[in-house]
Write a protein that holds these residues in place. Structure first.
Motif, PDB file in Angstrom:
ATOM      1  N   VAL A 225      46.293  28.146  33.559  1.00 53.60           N
ATOM      2  CA  VAL A 225      46.551  29.160  34.597  1.00 53.60           C
ATOM      3  C   VAL A 225      46.281  28.631  36.002  1.00 53.60           C
ATOM      4  O   VAL A 225      46.556  29.313  36.985  1.00 53.60           O
ATOM      5  CB  VAL A 225      45.720  30.425  34.346  1.00 53.60           C
ATOM      6  N   GLN A 226      45.681  27.420  36.107  1.00 57.33           N
ATOM      7  CA  GLN A 226      45.434  26.773  37.400  1.00 57.33           C
ATOM      8  C   GLN A 226      44.487  27.540  38.300  1.00 57.33           C
ATOM      9  O   GLN A 226      44.599  27.483  39.516  1.00 57.33           O
ATOM     10  CB  GLN A 226      46.748  26.529  38.147  1.00 57.33           C
ATOM     11  N   SER A 227      43.561  28.281  37.720  1.00 53.97           N
ATOM     12  CA  SER A 227      42.618  29.030  38.546  1.00 53.97           C
ATOM     13  C   SER A 227      41.398  29.387  37.718  1.00 53.97           C
ATOM     14  O   SER A 227      41.519  30.073  36.695  1.00 53.97           O
ATOM     15  CB  SER A 227      43.262  30.297  39.111  1.00 53.97           C
ATOM     16  N   SER A 228      40.233  28.926  38.148  1.00 53.43           N
ATOM     17  CA  SER A 228      38.997  29.315  37.472  1.00 53.43           C
ATOM     18  C   SER A 228      38.682  30.784  37.700  1.00 53.43           C
ATOM     19  O   SER A 228      38.052  31.433  36.859  1.00 53.43           O
ATOM     20  CB  SER A 228      37.832  28.448  37.959  1.00 53.43           C
ATOM     21  N   SER A 229      39.121  31.323  38.844  1.00 54.01           N
ATOM     22  CA  SER A 229      38.873  32.740  39.124  1.00 54.01           C
ATOM     23  C   SER A 229      39.594  33.631  38.121  1.00 54.01           C
ATOM     24  O   SER A 229      39.063  34.658  37.687  1.00 54.01           O
ATOM     25  CB  SER A 229      39.317  33.077  40.546  1.00 54.01           C
ATOM     26  N   ILE A 230      40.810  33.252  37.740  1.00 54.92           N
ATOM     27  CA  ILE A 230      41.548  34.039  36.751  1.00 54.92           C
ATOM     28  C   ILE A 230      40.818  34.004  35.414  1.00 54.92           C
ATOM     29  O   ILE A 230      40.643  35.033  34.740  1.00 54.92           O
ATOM     30  CB  ILE A 230      42.988  33.516  36.608  1.00 54.92           C
ATOM     31  N   THR A 231      40.362  32.823  35.014  1.00 55.32           N
ATOM     32  CA  THR A 231      39.672  32.692  33.728  1.00 55.32           C
ATOM     33  C   THR A 231      38.408  33.535  33.685  1.00 55.32           C
ATOM     34  O   THR A 231      38.208  34.341  32.764  1.00 55.32           O
ATOM     35  CB  THR A 231      39.330  31.218  33.466  1.00 55.32           C
ATOM     36  N   THR A 232      37.540  33.361  34.661  1.00 58.24           N
ATOM     37  CA  THR A 232      36.273  34.094  34.656  1.00 58.24           C
ATOM     38  C   THR A 232      36.474  35.590  34.890  1.00 58.24           C
ATOM     39  O   THR A 232      35.726  36.398  34.348  1.00 58.24           O
ATOM     40  CB  THR A 232      35.327  33.520  35.725  1.00 58.24           C
ATOM     41  N   SER A 233      37.490  35.955  35.670  1.00 56.62           N
ATOM     42  CA  SER A 233      37.730  37.378  35.933  1.00 56.62           C
ATOM     43  C   SER A 233      38.253  38.094  34.690  1.00 56.62           C
ATOM     44  O   SER A 233      37.965  39.272  34.487  1.00 56.62           O
ATOM     45  CB  SER A 233      38.728  37.534  37.079  1.00 56.62           C
ATOM     46  N   VAL A 234      39.013  37.388  33.867  1.00 66.05           N
ATOM     47  CA  VAL A 234      39.495  37.983  32.620  1.00 66.05           C
ATOM     48  C   VAL A 234      38.367  38.076  31.601  1.00 66.05           C
ATOM     49  O   VAL A 234      38.287  39.042  30.828  1.00 66.05           O
ATOM     50  CB  VAL A 234      40.679  37.168  32.062  1.00 66.05           C
ATOM     51  N   LEU A 235      37.472  37.091  31.588  1.00 65.95           N
ATOM     52  CA  LEU A 235      36.379  37.095  30.610  1.00 65.95           C
ATOM     53  C   LEU A 235      35.268  38.079  30.966  1.00 65.95           C
ATOM     54  O   LEU A 235      34.568  38.560  30.066  1.00 65.95           O
ATOM     55  CB  LEU A 235      35.789  35.685  30.493  1.00 65.95           C
ATOM     56  N   THR A 236      35.090  38.381  32.247  1.00 65.98           N
ATOM     57  CA  THR A 236      33.997  39.268  32.667  1.00 65.98           C
ATOM     58  C   THR A 236      34.063  40.649  32.017  1.00 65.98           C
ATOM     59  O   THR A 236      33.039  41.155  31.526  1.00 65.98           O
ATOM     60  CB  THR A 236      33.973  39.393  34.199  1.00 65.98           C
ATOM     61  N   PRO A 237      35.231  41.323  31.980  1.00 63.04           N
ATOM     62  CA  PRO A 237      35.267  42.619  31.278  1.00 63.04           C
ATOM     63  C   PRO A 237      34.930  42.505  29.796  1.00 63.04           C
ATOM     64  O   PRO A 237      34.342  43.435  29.219  1.00 63.04           O
ATOM     65  CB  PRO A 237      36.713  43.087  31.490  1.00 63.04           C
ATOM     66  N   PHE A 238      35.276  41.382  29.152  1.00 64.37           N
ATOM     67  CA  PHE A 238      34.901  41.195  27.756  1.00 64.37           C
ATOM     68  C   PHE A 238      33.382  41.167  27.595  1.00 64.37           C
ATOM     69  O   PHE A 238      32.839  41.696  26.630  1.00 64.37           O
ATOM     70  CB  PHE A 238      35.504  39.890  27.221  1.00 64.37           C
ATOM     71  N   VAL A 239      32.691  40.546  28.549  1.00 64.53           N
ATOM     72  CA  VAL A 239      31.232  40.534  28.515  1.00 64.53           C
ATOM     73  C   VAL A 239      30.700  41.949  28.705  1.00 64.53           C
ATOM     74  O   VAL A 239      29.751  42.371  28.034  1.00 64.53           O
ATOM     75  CB  VAL A 239      30.665  39.588  29.590  1.00 64.53           C
ATOM     76  N   GLY A 240      31.298  42.703  29.608  1.00 66.84           N
ATOM     77  CA  GLY A 240      30.861  44.069  29.831  1.00 66.84           C
ATOM     78  C   GLY A 240      31.027  44.949  28.614  1.00 66.84           C
ATOM     79  O   GLY A 240      30.197  45.829  28.345  1.00 66.84           O
ATOM     80  N   LEU A 241      32.080  44.718  27.845  1.00 62.92           N
ATOM     81  CA  LEU A 241      32.316  45.514  26.642  1.00 62.92           C
ATOM     82  C   LEU A 241      31.510  45.021  25.448  1.00 62.92           C
ATOM     83  O   LEU A 241      31.570  45.620  24.375  1.00 62.92           O
ATOM     84  CB  LEU A 241      33.811  45.482  26.283  1.00 62.92           C
ATOM     85  N   GLY A 242      30.757  43.937  25.627  1.00 65.45           N
ATOM     86  CA  GLY A 242      29.936  43.429  24.544  1.00 65.45           C
ATOM     87  C   GLY A 242      30.669  42.547  23.569  1.00 65.45           C
ATOM     88  O   GLY A 242      30.116  42.184  22.519  1.00 65.45           O
ATOM     89  N   VAL A 243      31.900  42.178  23.880  1.00 64.89           N
ATOM     90  CA  VAL A 243      32.687  41.333  22.984  1.00 64.89           C
ATOM     91  C   VAL A 243      32.217  39.884  23.063  1.00 64.89           C
ATOM     92  O   VAL A 243      32.179  39.170  22.063  1.00 64.89           O
ATOM     93  CB  VAL A 243      34.189  41.446  23.337  1.00 64.89           C
ATOM     94  N   ILE A 244      31.880  39.424  24.276  1.00 63.06           N
ATOM     95  CA  ILE A 244      31.392  38.066  24.494  1.00 63.06           C
ATOM     96  C   ILE A 244      29.944  38.150  24.970  1.00 63.06           C
ATOM     97  O   ILE A 244      29.636  38.904  25.901  1.00 63.06           O
ATOM     98  CB  ILE A 244      32.260  37.326  25.534  1.00 63.06           C
TER      99      ILE A 244
END
Length: 453
Positions: A225-244
């Protein structure tokens, strides 16, 4: 440091649920803390030893061949749409940085040949060696330029000045922030609905992998995706939901930091500039050095993890913690450092002395704050203040319901015990019915008798 603000803002999209906000904010700030801690160690080390410069300088080839620029799939999809709205003229900042022009006034007013707004008549560059002149053989663009494929964007205006382009940029900034917030709310909503039951357990098992594999996965996604912000921004909600879990978010974040450097390497390797390649290599080895310091050793790994958990728990006490954190870390501190450094860059005795006194004052202020925080129960006082604000907010939210509940209980108590109505309320009601005139003479007679007595 600055790139980690995106996923921190993303975590605020889960303000509605306290548990989700705590987990999401911890998952976002673990990226911030890793970058901050790495800079705190490696930046002074580089200033003293220049190890990154010498390491990357030894790896440089004699020359780098010129080639085609590589673009990822996300950029290929988004760029045509963004180019039709606004396209920034990157030559402006490049020319100012290299000293070709002093300021942006050299690019205004915007001029298109024959009044035709397209790339050929507006943004094509003049060949000074051939004697071409602006306004005769070629046009002139300012902060907003045109694209060869999509033409001039919607916010491009022939004859615009610097003020017009600045307003257009500000409008686009506000619109982009609004769209970002809407998309974040939609992303969290979709994840909450989709990650229920079996799908949550599947993703949890898929991400519960060895740390090194997590780093590889994060790097691979970021390269795509050529962007670390996209990667971490997509993963952050998963952490909030307890998935990660937070322990799995850290290696994925470190992989994203590595993956974002690969983009710079690819761009530098297809350019003919050796200095650009060295900068890209410095970026790569900076992140690798930070990973070597903060991840392999468990006791070092716990430093960013504990800090992120502490920040997450602070959101339980007050929802103001995330915005205050963003303002202080990403705006107040950088502006303070930028202001201090600008004083020394003036190279005058007055500004240098002023800057020295300000630096001393800042250092003493930081030392005093640490003393208050550690020795004078500053932490407990801050937590107590946050608790009071939280209790007050909760009380104000439930106050109408509590008043209705108390009134209903008082009415039931009056009916059960047969208590008379409030006499003062009855007198006030009589006064409002026009009987106050009858009461007044009685009051006068009583007053006269009291006076005679």
């Amino acid at each position: 440091i600055g790139t980690s603000i995106t996923n921190t803002i993303v975590s605020m999209g889960q303000m509605g649920d306290g548990a989700q906000l705590e987990r999401a904010f911890a998952g976002a700030t673990v990226h911030d803390l890793f970058n901050l801690l790495s800079v705190a160690i490696l930046f002074p080390l580089e200033v003293i030893s220049h190890y990154l410069y010498h390491l990357t300088n030894a790896m440089l080839p004699d020359s780098v061949g010129d080639g085609e620029k590589w673009e990822g799939p996300i950029k290929k999809i988004v760029s045509p749409f963004a180019g039709r709205v606004l396209k920034a003229n990157k030559d402006v900042i490049k020319d100012i940085a290299t000293g070709k022009v002093e300021n942006c006034d050299a690019y205004y007013p915007v001029l298109c040949l024959d009044g035709i707004e397209d790339y050929k008549h507006c943004a094509s560059k003049c060949d000074k060696d051939a004697g071409e002149e602006v306004g005769v053989d070629c046009g002139r663009v300012g902060l907003i330029t045109c694209d060869k494929n999509t033409g001039c964007p919607a916010f491009f205006q022939n004859g615009a000045n610097l003020h017009d382009d600045s307003i257009s940029g500000g409008v686009c900034l506000v619109l982009s922030l609004f769209l970002l917030i809407v998309c974040l709310m939609g992303l969290v909503n979709v994840l909450q609905r989709g990650l229920a039951g079996m799908s949550t357990r599947i993703i949890y098992k898929a991400t519960n992998v060895n740390g090194l594999i997590g780093i590889v996965i994060g790097a691979a996604i970021t390269i795509l995706v050529q962007s670390s912000s996209i990667t971490t921004s997509v993963l952050t909600p998963f952490v909030g939901l307890g998935v990660i879990q937070l322990e799995q978010m850290l290696p994925l974040t470190l992989g994203a930091n590595i993956g974002t450097t690969i983009t710079g390497l690819l761009a530098a390797m297809v350019s003919d500039n050796v200095d650009a390649l060295q900068v890209a290599l410095c970026h790569l080895f900076f992140n690798l050095s930070g990973i070597v310091i903060w991840y392999p050793i468990p006791i070092m790994r716990r430093v960013p993890l504990r800090g992120a958990r502490a920040l997450g728990r602070a959101t339980r006490r007050s929802r103001l913690v995330p915005p205050i954190y963003i303002i202080v870390v990403f705006f107040v501190i950088p502006l303070l450092l930028l202001g201090l450094s600008s004083l020394f860059m003036q190279k005058t005795v007055g500004f240098t002395v002023l800057g020295s006194f300000l630096v001393i004052g800042v250092v003493l202020g930081i030392a005093r704050f640490i003393w208050w925080w550690k020795k004078q129960e500053g932490l407990q006082k801050c937590l107590a203040c946050l608790d009071r604000r939280t209790d007050m907010n909760n009380t104000m939210k439930t106050l109408p319901e509590d008043m209705q509940f108390l009134k209903s209980k008082v009415s039931l108590l009056a009916e059960h015990t047969g208590l008379p109505e409030d006499e003062e309320a009855g007198d006030a009601q009589k006064g409002s019915d026009g009987t106050a005139e009858e009461v007044a003479p009685e009051n006068e007679e009583v007053a006269i008798e009291d006076k005679e007595d």
